[in-house]
Motif scaffolding. Structure first.
Motif, PDB file in Angstrom:
ATOM      1  N   VAL A 293       0.571  -1.228  -0.132  1.00 52.88           N
ATOM      2  CA  VAL A 293       0.045   0.060   0.536  1.00 52.88           C
ATOM      3  C   VAL A 293       1.188   1.281   0.073  1.00 52.88           C
ATOM      4  CG1 VAL A 293      -0.179  -0.133   2.684  1.00 52.88           C
ATOM      5  CG2 VAL A 293      -2.392   1.275   1.342  1.00 52.88           C
ATOM      6  N   ALA A 294       0.286   2.493  -0.790  1.00 50.82           N
ATOM      7  CA  ALA A 294       0.908   3.571  -0.908  1.00 50.82           C
ATOM      8  C   ALA A 294      -0.233   4.209  -0.303  1.00 50.82           C
ATOM      9  CB  ALA A 294       2.510   3.796  -1.858  1.00 50.82           C
ATOM     10  N   ILE A 295       0.764   5.610   0.482  1.00 47.36           N
ATOM     11  CA  ILE A 295      -0.390   6.783   0.706  1.00 47.36           C
ATOM     12  C   ILE A 295       0.570   7.653   0.097  1.00 47.36           C
ATOM     13  CG2 ILE A 295      -2.134   6.933   2.321  1.00 47.36           C
ATOM     14  CD1 ILE A 295      -2.029   4.577   3.890  1.00 47.36           C
TER      15      ILE A 295
ATOM     16  N   THR B 212     -14.806   4.371  13.182  1.00 48.08           N
ATOM     17  CA  THR B 212     -15.921   3.160  12.285  1.00 48.08           C
ATOM     18  C   THR B 212     -15.659   3.933  11.161  1.00 48.08           C
ATOM     19  OG1 THR B 212     -16.734   3.248  13.667  1.00 48.08           O
ATOM     20  CG2 THR B 212     -15.288   1.613  13.697  1.00 48.08           C
ATOM     21  N   ASP B 213     -16.602   5.022  11.792  1.00 47.44           N
ATOM     22  CA  ASP B 213     -17.311   6.091  10.192  1.00 47.44           C
ATOM     23  C   ASP B 213     -16.875   7.267  10.291  1.00 47.44           C
ATOM     24  OD1 ASP B 213     -20.030   7.301  10.194  1.00 47.44           O
ATOM     25  OD2 ASP B 213     -20.732   5.228   9.847  1.00 47.44           O
ATOM     26  N   ALA B 214     -17.411   7.566   9.743  1.00 49.56           N
ATOM     27  CA  ALA B 214     -16.576   9.146   9.019  1.00 49.56           C
ATOM     28  C   ALA B 214     -17.473  10.076   9.532  1.00 49.56           C
ATOM     29  CB  ALA B 214     -17.192   8.901   7.210  1.00 49.56           C
ATOM     30  N   SER B 215     -18.214   9.378  10.031  1.00 48.96           N
ATOM     31  CA  SER B 215     -19.472  10.212  10.372  1.00 48.96           C
ATOM     32  C   SER B 215     -18.645  11.207  11.836  1.00 48.96           C
ATOM     33  CB  SER B 215     -20.938  10.084  10.787  1.00 48.96           C
ATOM     34  OG  SER B 215     -20.640   9.010  11.436  1.00 48.96           O
ATOM     35  N   LEU B 216     -18.235  10.799  12.591  1.00 46.65           N
ATOM     36  CA  LEU B 216     -17.599  10.753  13.062  1.00 46.65           C
ATOM     37  C   LEU B 216     -16.667  11.951  13.587  1.00 46.65           C
ATOM     38  CD1 LEU B 216     -16.808   7.059  14.955  1.00 46.65           C
ATOM     39  CD2 LEU B 216     -18.222   8.470  15.671  1.00 46.65           C
ATOM     40  N   PHE B 217     -16.537  12.201  12.303  1.00 48.65           N
ATOM     41  CA  PHE B 217     -14.864  13.552  11.924  1.00 48.65           C
ATOM     42  C   PHE B 217     -15.730  14.967  10.994  1.00 48.65           C
ATOM     43  CE2 PHE B 217     -12.760   9.306  11.607  1.00 48.65           C
ATOM     44  CZ  PHE B 217     -11.814   9.378  12.852  1.00 48.65           C
ATOM     45  N   ASP B 218     -17.205  14.655  11.136  1.00 49.23           N
ATOM     46  CA  ASP B 218     -17.676  16.043  11.041  1.00 49.23           C
ATOM     47  C   ASP B 218     -17.505  17.128  11.181  1.00 49.23           C
ATOM     48  OD1 ASP B 218     -18.972  14.283   8.866  1.00 49.23           O
ATOM     49  OD2 ASP B 218     -21.101  14.396  10.426  1.00 49.23           O
ATOM     50  N   ALA B 219     -16.900  17.668  12.143  1.00 52.98           N
ATOM     51  CA  ALA B 219     -16.301  18.424  12.788  1.00 52.98           C
ATOM     52  C   ALA B 219     -15.450  19.397  12.324  1.00 52.98           C
ATOM     53  CB  ALA B 219     -16.738  18.161  14.612  1.00 52.98           C
ATOM     54  N   LEU B 220     -15.011  18.311  11.847  1.00 56.29           N
ATOM     55  CA  LEU B 220     -13.831  18.547  11.206  1.00 56.29           C
ATOM     56  C   LEU B 220     -13.875  18.784   9.879  1.00 56.29           C
ATOM     57  CD1 LEU B 220     -10.871  15.608  11.957  1.00 56.29           C
ATOM     58  CD2 LEU B 220     -10.805  17.574  12.641  1.00 56.29           C
TER      59      LEU B 220
ATOM     60  N   GLN C 132      -8.239  15.250   5.518  1.00 61.18           N
ATOM     61  CA  GLN C 132      -7.856  14.346   4.180  1.00 61.18           C
ATOM     62  C   GLN C 132      -8.492  12.613   5.190  1.00 61.18           C
ATOM     63  OE1 GLN C 132      -4.374  13.487   2.968  1.00 61.18           O
ATOM     64  NE2 GLN C 132      -4.747  11.736   1.343  1.00 61.18           N
ATOM     65  N   MET C 133      -9.538  12.772   4.437  1.00 58.39           N
ATOM     66  CA  MET C 133     -10.783  11.192   4.669  1.00 58.39           C
ATOM     67  C   MET C 133     -10.361   9.530   3.743  1.00 58.39           C
ATOM     68  SD  MET C 133     -12.654  12.440   7.046  1.00 58.39           S
ATOM     69  CE  MET C 133     -13.653  11.202   7.772  1.00 58.39           C
ATOM     70  N   LEU C 134      -9.599   9.102   4.446  1.00 57.88           N
ATOM     71  CA  LEU C 134      -9.139   7.934   3.811  1.00 57.88           C
ATOM     72  C   LEU C 134     -10.659   6.497   4.220  1.00 57.88           C
ATOM     73  CD1 LEU C 134      -5.507   8.327   3.660  1.00 57.88           C
ATOM     74  CD2 LEU C 134      -6.551   9.290   2.037  1.00 57.88           C
TER      75      LEU C 134
ATOM     76  N   VAL D 154     -10.979   2.791   4.702  1.00 58.08           N
ATOM     77  CA  VAL D 154      -9.478   1.872   4.894  1.00 58.08           C
ATOM     78  C   VAL D 154     -11.104   0.213   4.807  1.00 58.08           C
ATOM     79  CG1 VAL D 154      -8.013   0.143   6.019  1.00 58.08           C
ATOM     80  CG2 VAL D 154      -8.276   3.306   6.287  1.00 58.08           C
ATOM     81  N   SER D 155     -10.251  -0.588   3.998  1.00 55.25           N
ATOM     82  CA  SER D 155     -11.475  -1.524   3.463  1.00 55.25           C
ATOM     83  C   SER D 155     -10.394  -2.828   3.300  1.00 55.25           C
ATOM     84  CB  SER D 155     -11.744  -1.319   2.555  1.00 55.25           C
ATOM     85  OG  SER D 155     -12.687  -2.454   2.330  1.00 55.25           O
ATOM     86  N   ALA D 156      -9.631  -3.585   3.951  1.00 52.98           N
ATOM     87  CA  ALA D 156      -9.898  -5.309   4.196  1.00 52.98           C
ATOM     88  C   ALA D 156      -8.008  -4.769   2.889  1.00 52.98           C
ATOM     89  CB  ALA D 156     -10.412  -6.184   3.014  1.00 52.98           C
ATOM     90  N   GLY D 157      -7.365  -4.147   3.866  1.00 55.80           N
ATOM     91  CA  GLY D 157      -6.050  -4.201   3.354  1.00 55.80           C
ATOM     92  C   GLY D 157      -6.552  -3.001   2.338  1.00 55.80           C
ATOM     93  N   ARG D 158      -6.929  -2.280   2.009  1.00 53.63           N
ATOM     94  CA  ARG D 158      -6.793  -1.142   0.928  1.00 53.63           C
ATOM     95  C   ARG D 158      -7.360  -0.075   1.323  1.00 53.63           C
ATOM     96  NH1 ARG D 158     -10.332  -5.047  -1.683  1.00 53.63           N
ATOM     97  NH2 ARG D 158     -11.838  -3.263  -1.362  1.00 53.63           N
ATOM     98  N   VAL D 159      -6.668   0.934   1.064  1.00 54.92           N
ATOM     99  CA  VAL D 159      -7.229   2.523   1.590  1.00 54.92           C
ATOM    100  C   VAL D 159      -7.116   3.174   0.734  1.00 54.92           C
ATOM    101  CG1 VAL D 159      -5.570   4.408   2.931  1.00 54.92           C
ATOM    102  CG2 VAL D 159      -5.410   1.994   3.283  1.00 54.92           C
ATOM    103  N   GLU D 160      -8.380   3.887   0.360  1.00 55.86           N
ATOM    104  CA  GLU D 160      -8.817   5.033  -0.674  1.00 55.86           C
ATOM    105  C   GLU D 160      -9.450   6.118  -0.408  1.00 55.86           C
ATOM    106  OE1 GLU D 160     -11.481   1.954  -3.091  1.00 55.86           O
ATOM    107  OE2 GLU D 160     -12.969   2.010  -1.979  1.00 55.86           O
ATOM    108  N   PRO D 161      -9.230   7.649  -0.651  1.00 58.71           N
ATOM    109  CA  PRO D 161      -9.324   8.976  -0.730  1.00 58.71           C
ATOM    110  C   PRO D 161     -11.181   9.003  -0.577  1.00 58.71           C
ATOM    111  CG  PRO D 161      -8.425   9.321  -2.578  1.00 58.71           C
ATOM    112  CD  PRO D 161      -8.522   7.862  -2.488  1.00 58.71           C
ATOM    113  N   ALA D 162     -12.249   9.028   0.216  1.00 54.88           N
ATOM    114  CA  ALA D 162     -13.043   9.035   0.505  1.00 54.88           C
ATOM    115  C   ALA D 162     -13.996   9.755  -0.619  1.00 54.88           C
ATOM    116  CB  ALA D 162     -13.857   9.584   1.797  1.00 54.88           C
TER     117      ALA D 162
END
Length: 389
Positions: free
Chosen positions: A33-35, A364-372, A377-379, A381-389
């Motif tokens: 993986v590269a991020i 676990t959920d993107a909504s936890l970071f809504d206040a930001l 930068q929202m990424l 993560v799913s089964a060993g993959r990382v991608e932009p939200a």
């Protein structure tokens, strides 16, 4: 000084130290993986078990030691992989681009060993990483810190001291080595005075230096906590230190204190031999944390209060680290938002932003970071993959 509206909308300068990219191979559940990291806030979100904590664990290996899980190297290697792992990170440290490469490989005998290179030059010790970045973290495993064994608090304390005093780790390692040798001589009934005296002299010098470094750190932390108490949504902690030397006064000249410790070790040889351990010393220290507003030991506070106290401590430590070292720390906050209500969560994000640090968070959920908002930068993560939200 209160923040004005103009201050709030003005773009903040990039942290003085930040990771700009991370590449992993055969690490935990990641084949490859590269991020790239573009913001001061980076949030990894996804289901439990997706590999979010694995990513910040990899970042924690940019500091000395075995990372935020304190795992064995074998546990970090991907099952079915090459038998080792490879980590490559690009760091911008006070305007200087630096590349850190660390890898674990088995030697011809099958023993796993780790190497670290800084800009292609092998590091002699892991402490050289502290010249580039100071990495701090808070994980759910630390939630029981105040009620758990003294050893956990001592490791937490020493990790904090190391961030402001890079020599502390080497002193601690050398002390442990000398103590193990003394214990072995005693257990084998080899009471050779010259050998034991030499080891006890090392233990006295190193142990007193460790105790004094811890005490100095507690003093600096108290000052930093007091400065930030009025603006923090988290309760202030009062810290006290049990040195591990019982009633010994450590405030005198260091050489006199070392002489006293040597004398006590010598006098305790037979009792320590019977006990099978060294009963007094820096290895017996304990950190005491008090909820300052309630004058209550943290161990007696509610679970929520303990979490809030711990967050406040970590943030004060981040401010102190930056002030002492001149390097803004990289902050790793694992599952930090899950147990905070929305108001305190937003206050935490705003407070972290004022620190001027790069912060990696998981949830676990993107909504936890809504206040930001767009500060993160929202990424995904799913089964060993990382991608932009």
């Amino acid at each position: 000084m209160p923040q004005t509206a103009d201050d709030a909308t003005a773009p903040r300068p990039a942290p003085a130290v930040r990771a700009t990219s991370l590449r992993l191979a055969d690490f935990r559940n990641y084949d490859s993986v590269a991020i790239g990291f573009e913001r001061a806030f980076v949030a990894f979100f996804g289901e439990n078990g997706a590999g979010k904590t694995n990513l910040i664990e990899a970042l924690s290996l940019l500091s000395p030691g075995r990372g935020l899980r304190r795992a064995t190297y074998g546990d970090m290697i991907r099952q079915g992989g090459s038998g080792g792992f490879h980590l490559r990170a690009a760091i911008s440290s006070v305007g200087n681009p630096t590349e850190i490469v660390t890898q674990v490989r088995p030697d011809p005998g099958g023993i796993l060993s780790r190497t670290v290179k800084i800009d292609e030059t092998p590091a002699r010790t892991g402490d050289e990483l502290l010249e580039i970045a100071r990495v701090l973290w808070l994980t759910p495993a630390m939630d029981g810190l105040f009620t758990g064994p003294a050893g956990d608090r001592r490791r937490f304390l020493d990790r904090m001291v190391l961030a402001v005093d890079p020599g502390h780790g080497r002193r601690a390692a050398d002390f442990e080595r000398a103590m193990r040798s003394r214990n072995k001589l005693l257990s084998d009934n080899r009471l050779d005075d010259s050998w034991l005296s030499g080891l006890e002299a090392q233990m006295a010098e190193l142990g007193v230096a460790m105790a004094l470094a811890r005490a100095d750190f507690i003093r600096m932390m108290a000052e930093m906590i007091a400065r930030g108490a009025a603006d923090s949504p988290f309760p202030a902690a009062r810290l006290a230190l049990s040195s591990g030397y019982d009633d010994l006064d450590l405030s005198g000249p260091a050489l006199d204190v070392e002489d006293a410790v040597r004398g006590r070790l010598r006098a305790a040889r037979y009792v320590d031999r019977s006990a099978g351990r060294t009963r007094e010393g820096a290895h017996r220290a304990d950190l005491q944390v008090i909820h300052a507003a309630k004058e209550m030991p943290a161990a007696l506070a509610s679970t929520g209060e303990q979490k809030a106290l711990l967050i406040g401590l970590v943030l004060a430590h981040a401010r102190l680290t930056a002030a002492v070292s001149g390097l803004s720390p990289i902050l790793l906050l694992d599952e930090i938002a899950a147990h905070l209500d929305p108001g305190r969560r937003a206050a935490l994000f705003d407070l972290v932003e004022t620190l001027g640090v790069q912060t990696f968070m998981t949830g676990t959920d993107a909504s936890l970071f809504d206040a930001l908002g767009d500060r993160a930068q929202m990424l995904r993560v799913s089964a060993g993959r990382v991608e932009p939200a």
